[in-house]
Write an enzyme that holds these catalytic residues in place. Structure first.
Site, mmCIF file in Angstrom:
data_model
loop_
_atom_site.group_PDB
_atom_site.id
_atom_site.type_symbol
_atom_site.label_atom_id
_atom_site.label_comp_id
_atom_site.label_asym_id
_atom_site.label_seq_id
_atom_site.Cartn_x
_atom_site.Cartn_y
_atom_site.Cartn_z
ATOM 1 N N LYS A 64 48.927 56.825 34.897
ATOM 2 C CA LYS A 64 49.715 56.397 36.080
ATOM 3 C C LYS A 64 50.503 55.221 35.413
ATOM 4 C CE LYS A 64 48.186 53.220 38.404
ATOM 5 N NZ LYS A 64 47.566 52.123 39.528
ATOM 6 N N GLN A 97 51.097 42.344 36.621
ATOM 7 C CA GLN A 97 52.562 43.220 36.895
ATOM 8 C C GLN A 97 53.773 42.275 37.201
ATOM 9 O OE1 GLN A 97 51.177 45.724 40.113
ATOM 10 N NE2 GLN A 97 50.087 47.116 38.731
ATOM 11 N N GLU A 130 40.216 47.088 36.574
ATOM 12 C CA GLU A 130 40.392 48.633 37.148
ATOM 13 C C GLU A 130 39.163 49.095 36.826
ATOM 14 O OE1 GLU A 130 43.177 50.929 34.356
ATOM 15 O OE2 GLU A 130 44.127 49.116 34.931
ATOM 16 N N ARG A 170 37.895 44.421 46.189
ATOM 17 C CA ARG A 170 36.932 45.294 45.586
ATOM 18 C C ARG A 170 35.592 44.735 45.544
ATOM 19 N NH1 ARG A 170 41.287 48.187 41.128
ATOM 20 N NH2 ARG A 170 41.755 50.135 42.416
#
Length: 443
Positions: free
Chosen positions: A25, A180, A326, A357
Protein backbone atom coordinates in the site's frame (compact mmCIF):
# COMPACT_ATOMS: atom_id res chain seq x y z
CA UNK A 1 -27.13 -3.36 14.57
CA UNK A 2 -26.17 -7.06 14.55
CA UNK A 3 -22.45 -7.77 14.53
CA UNK A 4 -21.07 -9.74 11.62
CA UNK A 5 -18.77 -12.31 13.20
CA UNK A 6 -16.16 -14.45 11.46
CA UNK A 7 -15.22 -17.69 13.24
CA UNK A 8 -11.42 -17.64 13.29
CA UNK A 9 -10.14 -21.03 12.08
CA UNK A 10 -8.20 -23.11 14.60
CA UNK A 11 -4.99 -24.77 13.40
CA UNK A 12 -5.15 -28.53 13.86
CA UNK A 13 -1.69 -29.16 12.45
CA UNK A 14 1.44 -27.27 11.36
CA UNK A 15 1.00 -24.99 8.36
CA UNK A 16 3.21 -25.52 5.32
CA UNK A 17 2.38 -23.04 2.59
CA UNK A 18 3.64 -20.60 0.00
CA UNK A 19 1.78 -17.30 -0.04
CA UNK A 20 1.54 -14.46 -2.56
CA UNK A 21 1.12 -11.15 -0.75
CA UNK A 22 -0.46 -8.31 -2.73
CA UNK A 23 1.52 -5.16 -3.47
CA UNK A 24 2.58 -2.65 -0.84
CA UNK A 25 0.00 0.00 0.00
CA UNK A 26 2.74 2.44 0.97
CA UNK A 27 4.60 1.97 -2.31
CA UNK A 28 1.43 1.90 -4.44
CA UNK A 29 0.06 5.18 -3.11
CA UNK A 30 3.40 6.97 -3.31
CA UNK A 31 3.92 5.66 -6.85
CA UNK A 32 0.48 6.86 -7.96
CA UNK A 33 1.07 10.36 -6.62
CA UNK A 34 4.57 10.66 -8.09
CA UNK A 35 3.31 9.42 -11.45
CA UNK A 36 0.56 12.05 -11.33
CA UNK A 37 3.21 14.77 -10.86
CA UNK A 38 5.48 13.53 -13.66
CA UNK A 39 6.05 15.17 -17.00
CA UNK A 40 4.93 12.16 -19.01
CA UNK A 41 2.77 9.06 -18.51
CA UNK A 42 4.06 6.21 -16.35
CA UNK A 43 3.13 2.71 -15.23
CA UNK A 44 2.48 1.29 -11.77
CA UNK A 45 2.62 -2.49 -12.11
CA UNK A 46 1.34 -5.09 -9.64
CA UNK A 47 -0.32 -2.37 -7.53
CA UNK A 48 -2.28 -3.13 -4.42
CA UNK A 49 -5.98 -3.04 -5.21
CA UNK A 50 -7.59 -2.23 -1.87
CA UNK A 51 -9.78 0.44 -0.36
CA UNK A 52 -6.80 2.68 0.47
CA UNK A 53 -5.26 2.49 -3.00
CA UNK A 54 -8.65 2.93 -4.67
CA UNK A 55 -9.24 6.07 -2.58
CA UNK A 56 -5.87 7.42 -3.75
CA UNK A 57 -6.61 6.62 -7.40
CA UNK A 58 -10.10 8.13 -7.17
CA UNK A 59 -8.73 11.23 -5.46
CA UNK A 60 -6.20 11.75 -8.26
CA UNK A 61 -8.90 11.18 -10.88
CA UNK A 62 -11.03 13.86 -9.21
CA UNK A 63 -8.11 16.24 -9.81
CA UNK A 64 -8.01 15.35 -13.51
CA UNK A 65 -5.32 12.66 -13.52
CA UNK A 66 -5.95 9.78 -15.91
CA UNK A 67 -5.54 6.28 -14.46
CA UNK A 68 -6.18 3.40 -16.83
CA UNK A 69 -6.36 -0.06 -15.27
CA UNK A 70 -5.25 -3.02 -17.37
CA UNK A 71 -4.60 -6.71 -16.79
CA UNK A 72 -2.01 -8.74 -18.66
CA UNK A 73 -2.19 -12.31 -17.43
CA UNK A 74 1.03 -13.19 -19.25
CA UNK A 75 3.19 -11.12 -16.91
CA UNK A 76 2.66 -13.41 -13.91
CA UNK A 77 4.37 -12.85 -10.57
CA UNK A 78 2.98 -11.49 -7.36
CA UNK A 79 -0.15 -9.41 -7.73
CA UNK A 80 -0.82 -10.95 -11.13
CA UNK A 81 -0.39 -8.96 -14.30
CA UNK A 82 -2.36 -5.89 -13.29
CA UNK A 83 -0.95 -2.51 -14.25
CA UNK A 84 -2.19 1.06 -13.93
CA UNK A 85 -1.16 3.59 -16.58
CA UNK A 86 -1.04 7.06 -15.04
CA UNK A 87 -1.51 10.06 -17.34
CA UNK A 88 -0.67 13.35 -15.60
CA UNK A 89 -3.09 16.25 -15.98
CA UNK A 90 -1.66 19.33 -17.74
CA UNK A 91 -3.32 21.34 -14.96
CA UNK A 92 -4.75 19.77 -11.82
CA UNK A 93 -8.48 20.39 -11.73
CA UNK A 94 -10.54 22.38 -9.28
CA UNK A 95 -13.18 22.57 -7.98
CA UNK A 96 -13.06 18.94 -6.90
CA UNK A 97 -14.19 16.69 -4.06
CA UNK A 98 -11.97 13.97 -2.56
CA UNK A 99 -12.96 11.18 -0.18
CA UNK A 100 -10.00 10.23 2.05
CA UNK A 101 -11.87 7.41 3.84
CA UNK A 102 -9.66 6.49 6.80
CA UNK A 103 -6.48 6.21 4.73
CA UNK A 104 -3.54 8.03 6.30
CA UNK A 105 -1.62 8.23 3.03
CA UNK A 106 -4.58 9.79 1.23
CA UNK A 107 -5.50 12.28 3.95
CA UNK A 108 -1.87 13.43 4.36
CA UNK A 109 -0.49 13.16 0.80
CA UNK A 110 -3.24 14.70 -1.34
CA UNK A 111 -3.73 18.16 0.30
CA UNK A 112 -0.11 19.21 -0.53
CA UNK A 113 -0.86 18.20 -4.13
CA UNK A 114 -4.22 20.00 -4.13
CA UNK A 115 -2.54 23.39 -3.57
CA UNK A 116 -1.37 23.04 -7.20
CA UNK A 117 -4.95 22.69 -8.51
CA UNK A 118 -6.65 25.57 -10.29
CA UNK A 119 -9.51 25.83 -7.80
CA UNK A 120 -10.86 24.64 -4.45
CA UNK A 121 -10.56 20.98 -3.47
CA UNK A 122 -12.84 19.77 -0.68
CA UNK A 123 -11.69 16.80 1.41
CA UNK A 124 -13.92 14.64 3.57
CA UNK A 125 -13.73 11.10 4.93
CA UNK A 126 -14.88 8.52 7.46
CA UNK A 127 -15.79 9.75 10.96
CA UNK A 128 -12.44 8.45 12.27
CA UNK A 129 -10.61 10.75 9.81
CA UNK A 130 -11.98 13.71 11.81
CA UNK A 131 -10.10 12.43 14.87
CA UNK A 132 -6.75 11.62 13.27
CA UNK A 133 -4.00 14.27 13.42
CA UNK A 134 -3.76 16.46 10.33
CA UNK A 135 -2.49 19.67 11.92
CA UNK A 136 1.10 19.08 10.82
CA UNK A 137 0.18 19.15 7.14
CA UNK A 138 -2.36 21.98 7.47
CA UNK A 139 -0.07 24.28 9.46
CA UNK A 140 2.92 23.61 7.20
CA UNK A 141 0.97 24.32 4.02
CA UNK A 142 -0.35 27.55 5.50
CA UNK A 143 3.16 28.57 6.46
CA UNK A 144 4.17 27.98 2.84
CA UNK A 145 1.40 30.28 1.60
CA UNK A 146 -1.55 27.95 1.00
CA UNK A 147 -5.11 28.86 1.95
CA UNK A 148 -6.98 26.11 3.80
CA UNK A 149 -10.39 26.22 5.47
CA UNK A 150 -10.78 23.67 8.26
CA UNK A 151 -13.04 25.49 10.69
CA UNK A 152 -10.11 25.80 13.09
CA UNK A 153 -10.22 22.07 13.82
CA UNK A 154 -6.85 21.06 12.41
CA UNK A 155 -8.57 18.05 10.86
CA UNK A 156 -11.17 16.95 8.33
CA UNK A 157 -13.37 17.99 6.65
CA UNK A 158 -11.38 20.76 5.02
CA UNK A 159 -11.02 22.69 1.77
CA UNK A 160 -7.72 23.49 0.07
CA UNK A 161 -8.00 26.56 -2.15
CA UNK A 162 -5.64 25.66 -4.97
CA UNK A 163 -4.06 28.54 -6.85
CA UNK A 164 -2.15 26.56 -9.47
CA UNK A 165 1.21 27.03 -7.74
CA UNK A 166 2.94 27.35 -4.38
CA UNK A 167 6.17 29.17 -3.61
CA UNK A 168 7.34 26.55 -1.13
CA UNK A 169 10.65 26.98 0.69
CA UNK A 170 11.57 26.28 4.32
CA UNK A 171 8.98 25.19 6.85
CA UNK A 172 8.95 23.75 10.38
CA UNK A 173 6.55 21.07 11.56
CA UNK A 174 6.12 18.61 14.39
CA UNK A 175 5.98 15.11 12.91
CA UNK A 176 6.13 13.27 16.23
CA UNK A 177 2.58 11.98 15.71
CA UNK A 178 3.09 10.82 12.11
CA UNK A 179 6.00 10.47 9.71
CA UNK A 180 3.44 11.00 6.93
CA UNK A 181 3.52 14.74 7.64
CA UNK A 182 7.10 14.85 6.34
CA UNK A 183 6.47 12.50 3.41
CA UNK A 184 3.40 14.50 2.38
CA UNK A 185 5.40 17.67 1.80
CA UNK A 186 8.38 15.93 0.23
CA UNK A 187 6.26 14.10 -2.35
CA UNK A 188 4.83 17.27 -3.91
CA UNK A 189 7.71 19.57 -2.98
CA UNK A 190 9.58 19.29 -6.28
CA UNK A 191 6.62 20.99 -7.99
CA UNK A 192 6.72 23.99 -5.66
CA UNK A 193 8.53 27.02 -7.08
CA UNK A 194 11.31 26.91 -4.46
CA UNK A 195 11.04 23.24 -3.66
CA UNK A 196 10.64 22.56 0.06
CA UNK A 197 12.83 22.28 3.13
CA UNK A 198 11.10 20.42 5.95
CA UNK A 199 12.54 20.87 9.43
CA UNK A 200 11.07 18.59 12.11
CA UNK A 201 10.75 20.17 15.55
CA UNK A 202 9.43 17.98 18.35
CA UNK A 203 9.82 14.49 19.74
CA UNK A 204 11.15 11.49 17.81
CA UNK A 205 9.57 10.88 14.40
CA UNK A 206 7.84 7.47 14.27
CA UNK A 207 8.18 5.09 11.31
CA UNK A 208 11.31 6.70 9.87
CA UNK A 209 11.64 3.87 7.31
CA UNK A 210 8.55 5.25 5.60
CA UNK A 211 10.30 8.61 5.10
CA UNK A 212 13.31 6.76 3.69
CA UNK A 213 10.91 5.02 1.31
CA UNK A 214 9.60 8.43 0.20
CA UNK A 215 13.13 9.75 -0.34
CA UNK A 216 14.21 6.73 -2.36
CA UNK A 217 11.13 6.82 -4.57
CA UNK A 218 11.58 10.55 -5.19
CA UNK A 219 15.18 9.98 -6.25
CA UNK A 220 14.12 7.22 -8.63
CA UNK A 221 11.74 9.76 -10.17
CA UNK A 222 14.68 12.10 -10.82
CA UNK A 223 14.19 14.41 -7.85
CA UNK A 224 17.15 15.74 -5.86
CA UNK A 225 16.63 15.12 -2.14
CA UNK A 226 18.94 15.81 0.81
CA UNK A 227 18.13 13.64 3.81
CA UNK A 228 19.60 13.17 7.31
CA UNK A 229 20.57 9.53 6.70
CA UNK A 230 22.85 10.64 3.85
CA UNK A 231 24.95 12.85 6.08
CA UNK A 232 22.59 15.82 5.98
CA UNK A 233 21.45 17.88 8.93
CA UNK A 234 19.45 16.06 11.60
CA UNK A 235 15.67 16.27 11.15
CA UNK A 236 15.92 18.31 7.92
CA UNK A 237 14.86 17.13 4.46
CA UNK A 238 15.30 19.24 1.32
CA UNK A 239 13.68 18.71 -2.06
CA UNK A 240 15.02 20.72 -5.00
CA UNK A 241 12.41 22.01 -7.46
CA UNK A 242 12.32 20.25 -10.81
CA UNK A 243 10.51 17.93 -13.18
CA UNK A 244 9.62 14.34 -12.27
CA UNK A 245 10.18 11.43 -14.61
CA UNK A 246 7.39 9.14 -15.66
CA UNK A 247 8.49 5.64 -14.62
CA UNK A 248 7.65 2.00 -15.12
CA UNK A 249 7.54 0.80 -11.52
CA UNK A 250 6.85 -2.69 -10.20
CA UNK A 251 5.35 -2.58 -6.70
CA UNK A 252 6.93 -4.87 -4.10
CA UNK A 253 4.76 -7.19 -1.99
CA UNK A 254 3.46 -5.48 1.16
CA UNK A 255 5.87 -6.96 3.69
CA UNK A 256 3.85 -5.77 6.69
CA UNK A 257 1.00 -7.93 5.46
CA UNK A 258 3.27 -10.96 5.78
CA UNK A 259 3.07 -10.54 9.57
CA UNK A 260 0.06 -12.80 10.19
CA UNK A 261 1.26 -15.48 7.76
CA UNK A 262 4.72 -15.78 9.31
CA UNK A 263 2.98 -15.67 12.71
CA UNK A 264 1.05 -18.77 11.63
CA UNK A 265 4.37 -20.55 11.18
CA UNK A 266 5.44 -19.49 14.68
CA UNK A 267 2.17 -20.45 16.34
CA UNK A 268 1.77 -23.83 14.63
CA UNK A 269 5.47 -24.83 14.43
CA UNK A 270 5.02 -24.74 10.67
CA UNK A 271 6.60 -23.19 7.59
CA UNK A 272 5.44 -20.33 5.39
CA UNK A 273 7.15 -18.89 2.32
CA UNK A 274 6.22 -15.42 1.06
CA UNK A 275 6.95 -15.10 -2.65
CA UNK A 276 9.14 -12.36 -4.17
CA UNK A 277 10.54 -11.00 -0.89
CA UNK A 278 12.96 -8.25 -2.01
CA UNK A 279 16.66 -8.50 -1.19
CA UNK A 280 16.75 -4.73 -0.66
CA UNK A 281 13.78 -2.67 0.50
CA UNK A 282 12.83 0.42 2.47
CA UNK A 283 9.66 -1.25 3.77
CA UNK A 284 9.54 -1.45 7.58
CA UNK A 285 7.96 -4.90 7.28
CA UNK A 286 11.38 -6.32 6.41
CA UNK A 287 12.14 -6.16 10.14
CA UNK A 288 9.74 -9.07 10.65
CA UNK A 289 12.66 -11.38 9.87
CA UNK A 290 14.61 -10.31 12.94
CA UNK A 291 11.65 -9.76 15.28
CA UNK A 292 10.14 -13.19 14.66
CA UNK A 293 13.56 -14.83 14.91
CA UNK A 294 13.89 -13.34 18.39
CA UNK A 295 10.47 -14.82 19.18
CA UNK A 296 11.63 -18.34 18.33
CA UNK A 297 11.57 -18.88 14.56
CA UNK A 298 14.13 -18.87 11.76
CA UNK A 299 14.20 -17.70 8.15
CA UNK A 300 16.08 -18.24 4.92
CA UNK A 301 15.86 -16.89 1.40
CA UNK A 302 14.90 -19.43 -1.26
CA UNK A 303 14.36 -19.22 -5.02
CA UNK A 304 10.68 -18.47 -4.36
CA UNK A 305 11.04 -15.87 -1.65
CA UNK A 306 11.49 -15.74 2.12
CA UNK A 307 10.80 -18.92 4.08
CA UNK A 308 9.99 -18.64 7.77
CA UNK A 309 9.86 -21.65 10.10
CA UNK A 310 8.50 -21.99 13.62
CA UNK A 311 9.95 -24.33 16.22
CA UNK A 312 6.93 -24.89 18.43
CA UNK A 313 8.23 -22.51 21.06
CA UNK A 314 7.28 -18.82 21.16
CA UNK A 315 9.48 -16.59 23.29
CA UNK A 316 8.46 -13.29 24.81
CA UNK A 317 10.24 -10.24 23.45
CA UNK A 318 11.51 -6.86 24.66
CA UNK A 319 11.21 -4.69 21.56
CA UNK A 320 11.28 -1.03 20.55
CA UNK A 321 8.73 -0.95 17.71
CA UNK A 322 8.91 2.82 17.14
CA UNK A 323 9.94 2.44 13.50
CA UNK A 324 7.63 -0.49 12.78
CA UNK A 325 4.49 0.39 14.71
CA UNK A 326 2.17 -1.08 12.09
CA UNK A 327 3.49 -4.56 13.00
CA UNK A 328 2.48 -4.17 16.65
CA UNK A 329 -1.03 -5.74 16.60
CA UNK A 330 0.10 -9.08 15.17
CA UNK A 331 3.28 -9.13 17.28
CA UNK A 332 1.11 -8.51 20.35
CA UNK A 333 -1.13 -11.42 19.35
CA UNK A 334 1.88 -13.72 19.05
CA UNK A 335 3.24 -12.42 22.37
CA UNK A 336 -0.05 -13.33 24.05
CA UNK A 337 0.64 -16.95 23.05
CA UNK A 338 4.31 -16.94 24.14
CA UNK A 339 5.93 -18.70 27.10
CA UNK A 340 7.22 -15.54 28.77
CA UNK A 341 6.40 -11.87 29.20
CA UNK A 342 6.78 -9.30 26.42
CA UNK A 343 7.28 -5.56 26.56
CA UNK A 344 6.53 -3.63 23.36
CA UNK A 345 7.46 0.05 23.56
CA UNK A 346 8.16 3.19 21.55
CA UNK A 347 4.65 3.08 20.08
CA UNK A 348 2.64 5.81 21.79
CA UNK A 349 1.78 7.13 18.31
CA UNK A 350 -0.40 4.05 17.72
CA UNK A 351 -3.09 5.73 19.80
CA UNK A 352 -3.65 7.99 16.78
CA UNK A 353 -3.88 5.33 14.05
CA UNK A 354 -7.05 3.80 12.56
CA UNK A 355 -8.11 3.38 16.17
CA UNK A 356 -6.29 3.66 19.51
CA UNK A 357 -4.43 0.43 18.84
CA UNK A 358 -2.86 0.16 22.30
CA UNK A 359 -6.17 0.47 24.15
CA UNK A 360 -7.91 -1.83 21.67
CA UNK A 361 -5.28 -4.57 21.91
CA UNK A 362 -5.25 -4.45 25.70
CA UNK A 363 -9.04 -4.63 25.94
CA UNK A 364 -9.59 -7.36 23.36
CA UNK A 365 -6.80 -9.65 24.58
CA UNK A 366 -7.86 -9.15 28.19
CA UNK A 367 -11.47 -9.96 27.32
CA UNK A 368 -10.19 -13.34 26.08
CA UNK A 369 -8.46 -13.97 29.41
CA UNK A 370 -5.16 -12.24 28.74
CA UNK A 371 -3.08 -10.04 31.01
CA UNK A 372 -2.12 -6.96 29.01
CA UNK A 373 -1.43 -3.53 30.48
CA UNK A 374 -0.85 -0.26 28.69
CA UNK A 375 2.32 1.62 29.49
CA UNK A 376 3.04 5.24 28.64
CA UNK A 377 4.35 4.23 25.22
CA UNK A 378 3.44 0.61 24.69
CA UNK A 379 2.14 -2.68 26.06
CA UNK A 380 3.25 -5.20 28.65
CA UNK A 381 1.92 -8.66 27.82
CA UNK A 382 1.96 -11.52 30.32
CA UNK A 383 0.79 -14.74 28.65
CA UNK A 384 -2.23 -16.44 30.20
CA UNK A 385 -4.49 -19.26 28.97
CA UNK A 386 -6.95 -17.62 26.59
CA UNK A 387 -10.57 -18.57 26.00
CA UNK A 388 -13.28 -18.10 23.40
CA UNK A 389 -14.99 -14.79 22.78
CA UNK A 390 -15.59 -11.95 20.35
CA UNK A 391 -12.58 -9.94 19.24
CA UNK A 392 -13.69 -6.45 18.21
CA UNK A 393 -11.69 -4.77 15.45
CA UNK A 394 -12.75 -1.10 15.59
CA UNK A 395 -12.70 -0.95 11.76
CA UNK A 396 -8.93 -1.53 11.95
CA UNK A 397 -7.46 -4.05 9.50
CA UNK A 398 -4.44 -4.84 11.67
CA UNK A 399 -6.66 -5.66 14.67
CA UNK A 400 -8.56 -8.12 12.47
CA UNK A 401 -5.44 -9.99 11.35
CA UNK A 402 -4.19 -10.05 14.97
CA UNK A 403 -7.45 -11.69 15.99
CA UNK A 404 -7.02 -14.35 13.30
CA UNK A 405 -3.58 -15.20 14.72
CA UNK A 406 -5.01 -15.63 18.23
CA UNK A 407 -7.71 -17.84 16.77
CA UNK A 408 -5.11 -20.29 15.46
CA UNK A 409 -4.46 -21.44 19.01
CA UNK A 410 -7.69 -20.57 20.81
CA UNK A 411 -10.99 -22.22 19.95
CA UNK A 412 -14.10 -20.11 19.64
CA UNK A 413 -12.57 -16.74 18.74
CA UNK A 414 -15.04 -14.78 16.64
CA UNK A 415 -13.78 -11.74 14.77
CA UNK A 416 -16.01 -8.73 14.32
CA UNK A 417 -15.97 -7.25 10.79
CA UNK A 418 -13.21 -9.29 9.18
CA UNK A 419 -14.09 -7.37 5.99
CA UNK A 420 -12.09 -4.42 7.36
CA UNK A 421 -8.96 -6.28 6.15
CA UNK A 422 -9.92 -5.04 2.65
CA UNK A 423 -8.13 -1.81 3.59
CA UNK A 424 -4.82 -3.38 2.55
CA UNK A 425 -5.38 -7.14 2.15
CA UNK A 426 -8.64 -7.62 0.25
CA UNK A 427 -8.65 -11.42 0.08
CA UNK A 428 -7.45 -12.08 3.63
CA UNK A 429 -10.28 -14.40 4.81
CA UNK A 430 -9.84 -16.66 1.78
CA UNK A 431 -6.03 -16.56 1.99
CA UNK A 432 -6.23 -17.51 5.69
CA UNK A 433 -8.64 -20.35 5.04
CA UNK A 434 -6.46 -21.64 2.19
CA UNK A 435 -3.40 -21.53 4.46
CA UNK A 436 -5.06 -23.77 7.01
CA UNK A 437 -6.93 -25.94 4.52
CA UNK A 438 -3.63 -26.89 2.89
CA UNK A 439 -2.18 -27.89 6.26
CA UNK A 440 -5.26 -29.94 7.13
CA UNK A 441 -5.18 -31.73 3.78
CA UNK A 442 -1.60 -32.83 4.37
CA UNK A 443 -2.27 -34.01 7.93
Amino acid sequence: MTETLWPAPVATTAVDATVTIPGSKSVTNRALLLAALAGEPGWVRRPLRSRDSQLMADGLRALGVGIEETVNNATGGSGGGEAWRVIPAPVLRGPARVDVGNAGTVMRFLPPLAVLADGPVHFDGDPRSYERPQHGVINALRALGARIDDGGRGSFPLTVHGSGALDGGPVELDASSSSQFVSALLLSGARYNQGVEVRHVGGPVPSLPHIRMTVEMLRLAGVQVDAPEDGGEKDIWRVTPGALLGRDLVVEPDLSNAAPFFAAALVTAGRVTVRDWPAHTTQPGDQLREIYTQMGGSYRFTDEGLEFTGTGRIRGIEADLHDVGELTPVIAAVAALADSESHLYGIAHLRLHETDRLAALAKELNDLGGDVTETEDGLRIRPRPLHSGVFHTYEDHRLATAAAVVGLAVEGVEVENIATTAKTLPDFPQMWSDLLAGAAARA
